[in-house]
Write an enzyme that holds these catalytic residues in place. Structure first.
Site, short mmCIF file in Angstrom:
data_model
loop_
_atom_site.label_atom_id
_atom_site.label_comp_id
_atom_site.label_asym_id
_atom_site.label_seq_id
_atom_site.Cartn_x
_atom_site.Cartn_y
_atom_site.Cartn_z
N LYS A 3 112.07 5.07 46.16
CA LYS A 3 110.62 3.61 45.71
C LYS A 3 109.14 4.42 45.78
CE LYS A 3 113.58 0.10 47.76
NZ LYS A 3 113.64 -1.44 49.42
N TYR A 43 116.76 -6.63 41.67
CA TYR A 43 116.82 -7.12 42.27
C TYR A 43 117.41 -8.97 42.60
CZ TYR A 43 115.01 -3.15 45.37
OH TYR A 43 114.73 -2.42 46.34
N ASN A 106 109.66 0.80 52.44
CA ASN A 106 110.42 1.32 53.16
C ASN A 106 111.05 2.43 52.52
OD1 ASN A 106 112.00 -0.55 51.91
ND2 ASN A 106 113.48 -1.74 52.67
N HIS A 109 115.69 2.70 48.06
CA HIS A 109 117.37 2.00 47.95
C HIS A 109 118.46 2.99 48.16
CE1 HIS A 109 119.41 -0.92 46.25
NE2 HIS A 109 120.10 0.59 45.13
P1 RTP Z 1 117.04 -1.69 49.04
O1 RTP Z 1 118.13 -3.33 48.60
O2 RTP Z 1 116.38 -1.74 49.24
O3 RTP Z 1 118.36 -0.96 49.44
O4 RTP Z 1 116.89 -2.49 50.63
P2 RTP Z 1 118.73 -3.10 51.58
O5 RTP Z 1 119.64 -3.60 50.93
O6 RTP Z 1 118.21 -2.78 52.76
O7 RTP Z 1 117.49 -4.77 51.92
P3 RTP Z 1 117.50 -6.38 51.19
O8 RTP Z 1 117.72 -7.30 51.75
O9 RTP Z 1 118.57 -5.51 49.87
O10 RTP Z 1 116.17 -6.33 50.22
C1 RTP Z 1 115.47 -5.55 49.47
C2 RTP Z 1 114.67 -4.68 49.42
O11 RTP Z 1 113.57 -6.29 49.32
C3 RTP Z 1 112.67 -5.85 50.61
N1 RTP Z 1 112.41 -6.88 51.56
N2 RTP Z 1 110.76 -7.14 51.96
N3 RTP Z 1 110.21 -9.85 54.85
C4 RTP Z 1 110.03 -8.56 53.22
O12 RTP Z 1 109.11 -9.00 53.12
C5 RTP Z 1 111.67 -8.13 53.04
N4 RTP Z 1 112.64 -8.36 52.70
C6 RTP Z 1 113.60 -7.19 52.06
C7 RTP Z 1 112.49 -4.34 51.51
O13 RTP Z 1 111.98 -3.54 50.25
C8 RTP Z 1 114.15 -4.15 50.64
O14 RTP Z 1 114.76 -2.97 50.61
#
Ligand code: RTP
Length: 142
Positions: A3, A43, A106, A109
């Site tokens: 990212k 997203y 973070n 991805h």
């Molecule tokens: P990614 O898709 O980026 O690999 O992340 P992930 O599966 O671990 O998590 P996901 O639930 O799909 O969330 C996508 C990205 O959204 C951001 N996020 N911010 N509470 C918050 O502020 C929050 N929750 C999620 C993070 O950048 C996350 O990686």
């Protein structure tokens, strides 16, 4: 995908190295400025979340590094290498556990299933940008 914060912090090499050392094969790699439309498509499942607008701003804030990795169990393994979404909950030894502190920054991805992995490669890469190749000396890795 590395990212924008991972790119800005100079962590691209470190992140690629972790996947290479694990034994996965790189089949696609590019530095890329993501458009708002592409970020929203990527997203789309999170569209109703309160953090969605900030997430789109973040992902489009600078270049990302798109990677396609191949190997046995690569999707599940990559998620383990990456660690929990919230870096403060990610185990030490994982990319997020070692290198990040904020959920909104973070650094990496990873696709959450082989099906999504295929879709995301189709979304982020042109067909010609994915290169199938056979490692010359590492037959035991396959
Ligand atoms: P990614 O898709 O980026 O690999 O992340 P992930 O599966 O671990 O998590 P996901 O639930 O799909 O969330 C996508 C990205 O959204 C951001 N996020 N911010 N509470 C918050 O502020 C929050 N929750 C999620 C993070 O950048 C996350 O990686």
């Amino acid at each position: 995908m590395v990212k924008p914060d991972g790119v800005q912090r100079g962590l691209v090499g470190e992140i690629i190295t972790r996947f290479e050392k694990k034994g996965f094969k790189l089949t696609g790699l590019k530095l890329f400025q993501c458009s708002k439309d592409l970020a929203e498509e990527h997203y789309k499942d999170l569209k109703g979340k309160s953090f969605f607008p900030k997430l789109i701003d973040y992902i489009t804030s600078g270049p990302v590094v798109c990677m396609a990795w191949e190997g046995v169990g690569v999707v599940a393994s990559a998620r383990k290498l990456i660690g929990s979404t919230d870096p403060l909950k990610a185990e030490p030894g994982t990319i997020r556990g070692d290198l990040a502190v904020q959920i909104g920054r973070n650094i990496v991805h990873g696709s959450d299933s082989p099906e999504n992995g295929k879709c995301e490669i189709g979304l982020w890469f042109n067909e010609a940008e994915i290169v199938q190749w056979t490692p010359a000396q590492a037959a035991w890795l396959r």
